[in-house]
Design a protein around this motif. Sequence first.
Motif, mmCIF file in Angstrom:
data_model
loop_
_atom_site.group_PDB
_atom_site.id
_atom_site.type_symbol
_atom_site.label_atom_id
_atom_site.label_comp_id
_atom_site.label_asym_id
_atom_site.label_seq_id
_atom_site.Cartn_x
_atom_site.Cartn_y
_atom_site.Cartn_z
ATOM 1 N N ASP A 13 0.739 -1.142 -0.050
ATOM 2 C CA ASP A 13 -0.158 0.142 -0.063
ATOM 3 C C ASP A 13 0.865 1.211 -0.122
ATOM 4 O O ASP A 13 0.525 2.272 0.124
ATOM 5 C CB ASP A 13 -1.058 0.103 1.150
ATOM 6 C CG ASP A 13 -1.870 -1.091 1.308
ATOM 7 O OD1 ASP A 13 -2.406 -1.465 0.189
ATOM 8 O OD2 ASP A 13 -2.082 -1.773 2.159
ATOM 9 N N ALA A 14 2.048 1.211 -0.333
ATOM 10 C CA ALA A 14 2.995 2.358 -0.180
ATOM 11 C C ALA A 14 2.594 3.230 -1.567
ATOM 12 O O ALA A 14 2.242 2.846 -2.469
ATOM 13 C CB ALA A 14 4.531 1.901 -0.308
ATOM 14 N N PRO A 15 2.674 4.618 -1.133
ATOM 15 C CA PRO A 15 2.488 5.719 -2.385
ATOM 16 C C PRO A 15 3.571 5.373 -3.345
ATOM 17 O O PRO A 15 4.682 4.851 -3.159
ATOM 18 C CB PRO A 15 2.651 6.841 -1.642
ATOM 19 C CG PRO A 15 3.512 6.721 -0.510
ATOM 20 C CD PRO A 15 3.270 5.135 -0.019
ATOM 21 N N THR A 16 3.174 5.613 -4.556
ATOM 22 C CA THR A 16 3.954 5.559 -5.619
ATOM 23 C C THR A 16 4.318 6.833 -6.383
ATOM 24 O O THR A 16 3.593 7.717 -5.991
ATOM 25 C CB THR A 16 3.493 4.651 -6.862
ATOM 26 O OG1 THR A 16 2.108 5.224 -7.256
ATOM 27 C CG2 THR A 16 2.738 3.300 -6.335
ATOM 28 N N ILE A 17 5.165 6.852 -7.296
ATOM 29 C CA ILE A 17 5.524 8.222 -8.002
ATOM 30 C C ILE A 17 4.200 8.630 -8.770
ATOM 31 O O ILE A 17 4.023 10.061 -8.879
ATOM 32 C CB ILE A 17 6.504 7.830 -8.963
ATOM 33 C CG1 ILE A 17 7.140 9.321 -9.671
ATOM 34 C CG2 ILE A 17 6.246 7.035 -10.337
ATOM 35 C CD1 ILE A 17 7.766 10.241 -8.525
ATOM 36 N N ALA A 18 3.206 7.876 -9.232
ATOM 37 C CA ALA A 18 2.138 8.586 -9.680
ATOM 38 C C ALA A 18 1.272 9.086 -8.575
ATOM 39 O O ALA A 18 0.569 10.000 -8.699
ATOM 40 C CB ALA A 18 1.193 7.150 -10.281
ATOM 41 N N ASP A 19 1.045 8.369 -7.356
ATOM 42 C CA ASP A 19 0.323 9.544 -6.237
ATOM 43 C C ASP A 19 1.075 10.384 -5.967
ATOM 44 O O ASP A 19 0.444 11.773 -5.718
ATOM 45 C CB ASP A 19 0.440 8.375 -5.065
ATOM 46 C CG ASP A 19 -0.184 6.904 -5.095
ATOM 47 O OD1 ASP A 19 -1.385 6.886 -5.924
ATOM 48 O OD2 ASP A 19 0.218 6.109 -4.620
ATOM 49 N N VAL A 20 2.288 10.686 -5.994
ATOM 50 C CA VAL A 20 3.102 12.023 -5.732
ATOM 51 C C VAL A 20 2.523 12.890 -6.807
ATOM 52 O O VAL A 20 2.373 13.903 -6.548
ATOM 53 C CB VAL A 20 4.503 11.681 -5.596
ATOM 54 C CG1 VAL A 20 5.189 13.139 -5.437
ATOM 55 C CG2 VAL A 20 4.886 11.002 -4.452
ATOM 56 N N ALA A 21 2.608 12.512 -7.951
ATOM 57 C CA ALA A 21 2.380 13.530 -9.060
ATOM 58 C C ALA A 21 0.955 14.058 -9.132
ATOM 59 O O ALA A 21 0.803 14.997 -9.225
ATOM 60 C CB ALA A 21 2.570 12.668 -10.592
ATOM 61 N N ALA A 24 0.825 16.494 -6.195
ATOM 62 C CA ALA A 24 1.223 17.712 -6.652
ATOM 63 C C ALA A 24 0.916 18.541 -7.969
ATOM 64 O O ALA A 24 1.263 19.545 -8.130
ATOM 65 C CB ALA A 24 3.008 17.416 -6.754
ATOM 66 N N ALA A 25 0.086 17.633 -8.466
ATOM 67 C CA ALA A 25 -0.728 18.226 -9.684
ATOM 68 C C ALA A 25 0.315 18.438 -10.727
ATOM 69 O O ALA A 25 0.150 19.431 -11.618
ATOM 70 C CB ALA A 25 -1.430 19.397 -9.531
ATOM 71 N N VAL A 26 1.186 17.646 -11.105
ATOM 72 C CA VAL A 26 2.111 17.392 -12.037
ATOM 73 C C VAL A 26 2.215 16.261 -12.766
ATOM 74 O O VAL A 26 1.460 15.170 -12.343
ATOM 75 C CB VAL A 26 3.570 18.043 -11.570
ATOM 76 C CG1 VAL A 26 3.653 19.005 -10.785
ATOM 77 C CG2 VAL A 26 3.959 16.798 -10.447
ATOM 78 N N SER A 27 2.762 16.201 -14.065
ATOM 79 C CA SER A 27 3.063 15.016 -14.466
ATOM 80 C C SER A 27 3.971 13.804 -13.830
ATOM 81 O O SER A 27 4.827 14.311 -12.959
ATOM 82 C CB SER A 27 3.492 15.005 -15.904
ATOM 83 O OG SER A 27 4.873 15.369 -15.834
ATOM 84 N N LYS A 28 3.996 12.427 -14.157
ATOM 85 C CA LYS A 28 5.007 11.553 -13.605
ATOM 86 C C LYS A 28 6.187 12.039 -13.908
ATOM 87 O O LYS A 28 7.192 11.779 -13.087
ATOM 88 C CB LYS A 28 4.583 10.203 -13.999
ATOM 89 C CG LYS A 28 3.384 9.687 -13.302
ATOM 90 C CD LYS A 28 3.049 8.180 -13.789
ATOM 91 C CE LYS A 28 4.250 7.245 -13.511
ATOM 92 N NZ LYS A 28 3.867 5.798 -14.060
ATOM 93 N N ALA A 48 6.714 21.637 -4.536
ATOM 94 C CA ALA A 48 5.487 21.010 -4.370
ATOM 95 C C ALA A 48 5.547 19.769 -4.447
ATOM 96 O O ALA A 48 4.883 18.975 -3.795
ATOM 97 C CB ALA A 48 4.613 21.858 -5.484
ATOM 98 N N VAL A 49 6.416 19.013 -5.206
ATOM 99 C CA VAL A 49 6.497 17.688 -5.328
ATOM 100 C C VAL A 49 7.229 17.264 -4.319
ATOM 101 O O VAL A 49 6.640 16.291 -3.850
ATOM 102 C CB VAL A 49 7.584 17.425 -6.501
ATOM 103 C CG1 VAL A 49 7.926 15.696 -6.687
ATOM 104 C CG2 VAL A 49 6.513 17.765 -7.876
ATOM 105 N N LEU A 50 8.163 17.862 -3.680
ATOM 106 C CA LEU A 50 8.818 17.348 -2.460
ATOM 107 C C LEU A 50 7.820 17.374 -1.282
ATOM 108 O O LEU A 50 7.856 16.348 -0.292
ATOM 109 C CB LEU A 50 10.406 18.310 -2.054
ATOM 110 C CG LEU A 50 11.260 18.042 -2.907
ATOM 111 C CD1 LEU A 50 12.446 19.011 -2.668
ATOM 112 C CD2 LEU A 50 11.746 16.534 -2.993
ATOM 113 N N ASP A 51 7.063 18.286 -1.086
ATOM 114 C CA ASP A 51 6.052 18.734 -0.048
ATOM 115 C C ASP A 51 5.145 17.465 -0.206
ATOM 116 O O ASP A 51 4.631 16.842 0.944
ATOM 117 C CB ASP A 51 5.429 20.008 -0.009
ATOM 118 C CG ASP A 51 6.141 20.990 0.402
ATOM 119 O OD1 ASP A 51 7.375 20.665 1.063
ATOM 120 O OD2 ASP A 51 5.922 22.013 -0.031
ATOM 121 N N ALA A 52 4.702 17.290 -1.476
ATOM 122 C CA ALA A 52 3.611 16.205 -1.658
ATOM 123 C C ALA A 52 4.161 14.582 -1.286
ATOM 124 O O ALA A 52 3.710 14.171 -0.665
ATOM 125 C CB ALA A 52 3.333 16.178 -3.248
#
Length: 340
Positions: A13-21, A24-28, A48-52
Amino acid sequence: MSTRIPDLPPGPDAPTIADVAREAAVSKTTASDALRGHGRVSGPTRRAVLDAAERLGYAPNRTARSLRTSVTETIALHIPEFLTSAEYYMSFVFGVAEQAARAGLNVTLLSSGHLPHRRGAIPQVDGLVLCDPMAEDPFVEQLMSSGLPVVTAERYVGDREPTGVVRSDHDASMTELLDHLYASGARRPAFVASDTTGDWALTLQRTHARWCAERGLPELVSKEPFGSPPHVLQAAVRQLLARTPDIDAIVCAADGAAAAVLPELRAAGRTVGQDLLLASCVDSSAMRTAEPPITAVDLRPRTMGAECARLLCEILSGETPRGTVRPLPIDLHFRASTSA
Protein backbone atom coordinates in the motif's frame (compact mmCIF):
# COMPACT_ATOMS: atom_id res chain seq x y z
CA MET A 1 32.46 6.23 5.73
CA SER A 2 28.90 6.79 4.60
CA THR A 3 25.70 8.13 6.10
CA ARG A 4 22.86 6.50 4.21
CA ILE A 5 19.16 7.22 4.20
CA PRO A 6 17.49 3.81 4.58
CA ASP A 7 16.09 2.39 1.31
CA LEU A 8 13.22 0.22 2.50
CA PRO A 9 11.30 -1.91 0.02
CA PRO A 10 7.84 -0.47 -0.59
CA GLY A 11 4.90 -2.27 0.94
CA PRO A 12 1.79 -3.20 -1.03
CA ASP A 13 0.00 0.00 0.00
CA ALA A 14 3.02 2.30 -0.23
CA PRO A 15 2.51 5.49 -2.26
CA THR A 16 3.92 5.49 -5.78
CA ILE A 17 5.43 8.16 -7.96
CA ALA A 18 2.03 8.41 -9.66
CA ASP A 19 0.44 9.22 -6.29
CA VAL A 20 3.03 11.94 -5.69
CA ALA A 21 2.40 13.38 -9.17
CA ARG A 22 -1.36 13.52 -8.58
CA GLU A 23 -0.88 15.11 -5.15
CA ALA A 24 1.41 17.79 -6.59
CA ALA A 25 -0.72 18.23 -9.76
CA VAL A 26 2.21 17.50 -12.10
CA SER A 27 3.14 14.76 -14.56
CA LYS A 28 4.96 11.60 -13.46
CA THR A 29 8.02 12.74 -15.41
CA THR A 30 8.08 16.10 -13.65
CA ALA A 31 7.59 14.45 -10.25
CA SER A 32 10.43 12.02 -10.96
CA ASP A 33 12.78 14.78 -12.14
CA ALA A 34 11.96 16.92 -9.09
CA LEU A 35 12.61 14.08 -6.66
CA ARG A 36 15.88 13.17 -8.38
CA GLY A 37 17.07 16.77 -8.46
CA HIS A 38 17.57 16.60 -12.21
CA GLY A 39 15.93 18.06 -15.29
CA ARG A 40 14.59 21.56 -15.79
CA VAL A 41 12.10 21.81 -12.93
CA SER A 42 11.26 25.20 -11.47
CA GLY A 43 11.89 25.92 -7.80
CA PRO A 44 8.19 26.19 -6.81
CA THR A 45 7.32 22.99 -8.71
CA ARG A 46 10.17 21.07 -7.13
CA ARG A 47 9.15 22.23 -3.66
CA ALA A 48 5.53 21.25 -4.35
CA VAL A 49 6.64 17.74 -5.36
CA LEU A 50 8.92 17.36 -2.33
CA ASP A 51 6.12 18.53 -0.03
CA ALA A 52 3.69 16.09 -1.65
CA ALA A 53 6.16 13.23 -1.25
CA GLU A 54 6.65 14.10 2.41
CA ARG A 55 2.89 14.29 3.06
CA LEU A 56 2.32 10.90 1.44
CA GLY A 57 5.37 9.28 3.02
CA TYR A 58 6.74 8.35 -0.40
CA ALA A 59 10.02 6.38 -0.22
CA PRO A 60 11.69 5.92 -3.63
CA ASN A 61 13.48 2.69 -4.43
CA ARG A 62 16.90 4.19 -5.10
CA THR A 63 18.55 0.91 -6.02
CA ALA A 64 16.13 0.24 -8.88
CA ARG A 65 16.29 3.85 -10.02
CA SER A 66 20.09 3.90 -10.15
CA LEU A 67 19.96 0.97 -12.58
CA ARG A 68 17.72 2.98 -14.92
CA THR A 69 19.63 6.26 -14.80
CA SER A 70 23.21 7.51 -14.79
CA VAL A 71 22.88 9.41 -11.50
CA THR A 72 24.01 8.01 -8.17
CA GLU A 73 21.66 10.09 -6.00
CA THR A 74 24.61 10.53 -3.67
CA ILE A 75 26.63 13.62 -2.83
CA ALA A 76 29.99 13.62 -1.08
CA LEU A 77 31.06 15.85 1.80
CA HIS A 78 34.70 16.58 2.62
CA ILE A 79 35.95 18.10 5.85
CA PRO A 80 39.52 18.13 7.24
CA GLU A 81 40.10 14.71 8.83
CA PHE A 82 41.74 16.01 12.01
CA LEU A 83 38.73 18.28 12.73
CA THR A 84 35.98 15.68 12.55
CA SER A 85 35.44 15.93 16.32
CA ALA A 86 35.12 19.75 16.37
CA GLU A 87 31.63 20.98 17.23
CA TYR A 88 31.42 23.31 14.23
CA TYR A 89 32.18 20.58 11.72
CA MET A 90 29.84 18.05 13.32
CA SER A 91 27.00 20.58 13.17
CA PHE A 92 27.92 21.29 9.55
CA VAL A 93 27.72 17.56 8.71
CA PHE A 94 24.27 17.28 10.29
CA GLY A 95 23.09 20.27 8.28
CA VAL A 96 24.26 18.70 5.01
CA ALA A 97 22.75 15.31 5.91
CA GLU A 98 19.36 16.77 6.89
CA GLN A 99 19.02 18.82 3.71
CA ALA A 100 20.20 15.91 1.55
CA ALA A 101 17.60 13.66 3.19
CA ARG A 102 14.87 16.14 2.33
CA ALA A 103 16.03 15.97 -1.29
CA GLY A 104 16.15 12.16 -1.26
CA LEU A 105 19.93 11.94 -1.50
CA ASN A 106 22.58 9.90 0.28
CA VAL A 107 25.67 11.55 1.77
CA THR A 108 29.15 10.00 1.66
CA LEU A 109 31.75 11.50 4.00
CA LEU A 110 35.23 11.82 2.54
CA SER A 111 38.35 12.38 4.61
CA SER A 112 41.72 13.32 3.15
CA GLY A 113 43.41 10.33 4.73
CA HIS A 114 41.15 7.87 2.91
CA LEU A 115 40.97 9.38 -0.56
CA PRO A 116 42.76 7.45 -3.31
CA HIS A 117 46.07 9.00 -4.30
CA ARG A 118 45.75 8.51 -8.04
CA ARG A 119 44.17 11.35 -9.99
CA GLY A 120 40.61 10.89 -11.15
CA ALA A 121 39.84 8.13 -8.65
CA ILE A 122 36.95 10.00 -7.04
CA PRO A 123 33.97 8.10 -5.59
CA GLN A 124 30.95 7.90 -7.90
CA VAL A 125 28.77 10.76 -6.72
CA ASP A 126 26.70 13.50 -8.36
CA GLY A 127 28.43 16.41 -6.64
CA LEU A 128 30.64 17.53 -3.78
CA VAL A 129 30.39 19.81 -0.74
CA LEU A 130 33.71 21.07 0.65
CA CYS A 131 33.79 22.74 4.05
CA ASP A 132 36.18 25.74 4.13
CA PRO A 133 38.61 24.07 1.70
CA MET A 134 42.31 24.77 2.17
CA ALA A 135 44.45 25.49 -0.87
CA GLU A 136 47.46 23.57 0.46
CA ASP A 137 45.48 20.32 0.82
CA PRO A 138 46.32 18.11 -2.21
CA PHE A 139 43.13 16.09 -1.73
CA VAL A 140 41.03 19.22 -1.88
CA GLU A 141 42.77 20.12 -5.14
CA GLN A 142 42.02 16.62 -6.41
CA LEU A 143 38.34 17.06 -5.60
CA MET A 144 38.24 20.53 -7.13
CA SER A 145 39.75 19.06 -10.33
CA SER A 146 37.36 16.10 -10.50
CA GLY A 147 34.99 17.67 -13.02
CA LEU A 148 32.07 17.20 -10.63
CA PRO A 149 29.90 20.10 -9.45
CA VAL A 150 31.47 21.47 -6.24
CA VAL A 151 29.86 23.76 -3.67
CA THR A 152 32.16 25.20 -1.03
CA ALA A 153 31.43 26.64 2.40
CA GLU A 154 33.50 29.84 2.12
CA ARG A 155 35.60 30.68 -0.92
CA TYR A 156 38.30 28.40 -2.24
CA VAL A 157 41.49 30.45 -2.47
CA GLY A 158 43.22 28.05 -4.85
CA ASP A 159 43.37 28.30 -8.63
CA ARG A 160 40.08 26.59 -9.46
CA GLU A 161 36.60 28.07 -9.17
CA PRO A 162 33.89 26.09 -7.38
CA THR A 163 30.50 25.58 -9.01
CA GLY A 164 28.81 27.42 -6.16
CA VAL A 165 29.73 29.08 -2.87
CA VAL A 166 27.94 29.78 0.40
CA ARG A 167 29.87 32.34 2.42
CA SER A 168 29.57 34.71 5.37
CA ASP A 169 30.98 38.20 5.87
CA HIS A 170 33.78 37.42 8.32
CA ASP A 171 35.43 40.79 7.75
CA ALA A 172 32.32 42.53 9.08
CA SER A 173 31.88 40.18 12.05
CA MET A 174 35.56 40.44 13.08
CA THR A 175 35.42 44.23 12.76
CA GLU A 176 32.29 44.33 14.92
CA LEU A 177 33.95 42.12 17.53
CA LEU A 178 37.13 44.23 17.67
CA ASP A 179 35.07 47.45 17.80
CA HIS A 180 33.18 45.98 20.74
CA LEU A 181 36.42 45.23 22.58
CA TYR A 182 37.69 48.72 21.85
CA ALA A 183 34.45 50.25 23.18
CA SER A 184 34.92 48.13 26.31
CA GLY A 185 38.35 49.71 26.87
CA ALA A 186 40.73 47.30 25.13
CA ARG A 187 43.83 48.97 23.62
CA ARG A 188 46.14 45.95 23.42
CA PRO A 189 43.98 43.22 21.83
CA ALA A 190 45.89 40.07 20.86
CA PHE A 191 44.76 37.56 18.26
CA VAL A 192 45.42 33.80 18.49
CA ALA A 193 44.97 33.01 14.80
CA SER A 194 44.76 29.75 12.86
CA ASP A 195 47.78 29.31 10.60
CA THR A 196 46.01 28.01 7.50
CA THR A 197 45.11 29.03 3.96
CA GLY A 198 41.36 28.65 4.35
CA ASP A 199 39.29 31.69 3.37
CA TRP A 200 37.87 32.10 6.89
CA ALA A 201 41.26 32.11 8.65
CA LEU A 202 42.90 34.40 6.09
CA THR A 203 40.03 36.87 6.25
CA LEU A 204 40.25 37.08 10.04
CA GLN A 205 44.01 37.72 9.88
CA ARG A 206 43.64 40.45 7.27
CA THR A 207 40.82 42.11 9.18
CA HIS A 208 42.73 42.11 12.45
CA ALA A 209 45.81 43.62 10.75
CA ARG A 210 43.73 46.30 9.02
CA TRP A 211 41.79 47.16 12.18
CA CYS A 212 44.97 47.56 14.26
CA ALA A 213 46.61 49.71 11.56
CA GLU A 214 43.60 52.01 11.30
CA ARG A 215 43.73 52.69 15.04
CA GLY A 216 47.48 52.86 15.38
CA LEU A 217 47.49 49.87 17.73
CA PRO A 218 50.19 47.17 17.86
CA GLU A 219 49.38 44.03 15.88
CA LEU A 220 49.76 41.32 18.52
CA VAL A 221 49.32 37.93 16.82
CA SER A 222 50.19 34.32 17.51
CA LYS A 223 49.53 31.96 14.58
CA GLU A 224 48.96 28.37 15.66
CA PRO A 225 48.42 25.25 13.54
CA PHE A 226 44.81 24.56 12.60
CA GLY A 227 43.32 22.07 15.07
CA SER A 228 45.95 22.66 17.76
CA PRO A 229 45.31 20.84 21.07
CA PRO A 230 44.67 22.86 24.26
CA HIS A 231 48.25 22.71 25.55
CA VAL A 232 49.54 24.35 22.34
CA LEU A 233 46.97 27.15 22.60
CA GLN A 234 47.74 27.64 26.29
CA ALA A 235 51.46 27.91 25.54
CA ALA A 236 50.73 30.50 22.86
CA VAL A 237 48.76 32.62 25.33
CA ARG A 238 51.48 32.21 27.96
CA GLN A 239 54.06 33.51 25.49
CA LEU A 240 51.85 36.42 24.42
CA LEU A 241 51.40 37.52 28.04
CA ALA A 242 55.12 37.17 28.70
CA ARG A 243 56.03 39.31 25.68
CA THR A 244 53.29 41.91 26.22
CA PRO A 245 52.15 41.94 29.87
CA ASP A 246 49.71 44.80 29.22
CA ILE A 247 47.54 42.77 26.82
CA ASP A 248 43.97 43.61 27.78
CA ALA A 249 42.00 41.43 25.35
CA ILE A 250 42.47 38.14 23.51
CA VAL A 251 40.51 36.92 20.50
CA CYS A 252 40.82 33.23 19.64
CA ALA A 253 40.06 32.03 16.12
CA ALA A 254 39.73 28.27 16.47
CA ASP A 255 36.65 26.37 17.60
CA GLY A 256 36.92 25.83 21.38
CA ALA A 257 40.23 27.71 21.77
CA ALA A 258 38.94 30.53 23.97
CA ALA A 259 37.54 28.11 26.56
CA ALA A 260 40.73 26.04 26.38
CA VAL A 261 42.96 28.99 27.38
CA LEU A 262 40.88 30.04 30.40
CA PRO A 263 43.02 27.99 32.86
CA GLU A 264 46.19 29.64 31.54
CA LEU A 265 44.71 33.11 32.00
CA ARG A 266 43.70 32.32 35.57
CA ALA A 267 47.17 30.92 36.27
CA ALA A 268 48.60 34.23 35.06
CA GLY A 269 46.48 36.06 37.62
CA ARG A 270 44.15 37.60 35.06
CA THR A 271 40.40 37.93 35.63
CA VAL A 272 38.45 37.40 32.43
CA GLY A 273 35.73 39.97 31.97
CA GLN A 274 37.52 42.45 34.23
CA ASP A 275 41.23 43.13 33.59
CA LEU A 276 41.28 40.98 30.45
CA LEU A 277 38.56 40.53 27.81
CA LEU A 278 38.21 37.22 25.98
CA ALA A 279 36.30 36.42 22.79
CA SER A 280 35.99 33.63 20.23
CA CYS A 281 35.51 33.70 16.46
CA VAL A 282 33.47 30.47 16.70
CA ASP A 283 30.55 30.00 19.07
CA SER A 284 29.91 26.60 20.65
CA SER A 285 28.54 24.97 23.78
CA ALA A 286 31.99 25.44 25.36
CA MET A 287 31.65 29.22 24.96
CA ARG A 288 28.14 29.30 26.36
CA THR A 289 28.94 27.17 29.42
CA ALA A 290 32.37 28.62 30.26
CA GLU A 291 32.84 30.64 33.46
CA PRO A 292 32.44 33.39 32.57
CA PRO A 293 30.46 32.77 29.37
CA ILE A 294 32.54 33.87 26.37
CA THR A 295 31.54 36.40 23.72
CA ALA A 296 31.56 34.63 20.36
CA VAL A 297 30.57 34.75 16.70
CA ASP A 298 27.77 32.33 15.86
CA LEU A 299 28.74 30.94 12.44
CA ARG A 300 25.47 28.93 12.23
CA PRO A 301 27.24 25.75 11.05
CA ARG A 302 24.11 23.60 10.78
CA THR A 303 22.48 26.21 8.56
CA MET A 304 25.69 26.58 6.56
CA GLY A 305 25.76 22.83 5.89
CA ALA A 306 22.10 22.81 4.88
CA GLU A 307 22.56 25.78 2.55
CA CYS A 308 25.56 24.15 0.86
CA ALA A 309 23.56 20.97 0.22
CA ARG A 310 20.57 23.00 -0.95
CA LEU A 311 22.69 25.02 -3.40
CA LEU A 312 24.33 21.86 -4.77
CA CYS A 313 20.91 20.25 -5.34
CA GLU A 314 19.64 23.38 -7.08
CA ILE A 315 22.69 23.47 -9.35
CA LEU A 316 22.36 19.76 -10.17
CA SER A 317 18.70 20.25 -11.09
CA GLY A 318 19.40 23.32 -13.22
CA GLU A 319 17.26 25.45 -10.94
CA THR A 320 20.19 27.71 -9.99
CA PRO A 321 23.02 28.75 -12.35
CA ARG A 322 26.61 27.66 -11.86
CA GLY A 323 28.80 30.30 -10.26
CA THR A 324 26.16 31.30 -7.71
CA VAL A 325 27.51 32.84 -4.51
CA ARG A 326 24.96 32.79 -1.69
CA PRO A 327 25.43 34.83 1.52
CA LEU A 328 24.79 33.39 4.98
CA PRO A 329 24.27 35.95 7.78
CA ILE A 330 26.12 35.30 11.05
CA ASP A 331 25.66 36.78 14.53
CA LEU A 332 27.83 38.08 17.38
CA HIS A 333 26.72 37.11 20.89
CA PHE A 334 27.99 39.39 23.66
CA ARG A 335 28.62 37.66 27.00
CA ALA A 336 30.24 38.30 30.39
CA SER A 337 33.81 37.68 29.15
CA THR A 338 33.83 41.12 27.50
CA SER A 339 31.64 43.03 29.91
CA ALA A 340 34.41 45.17 31.45
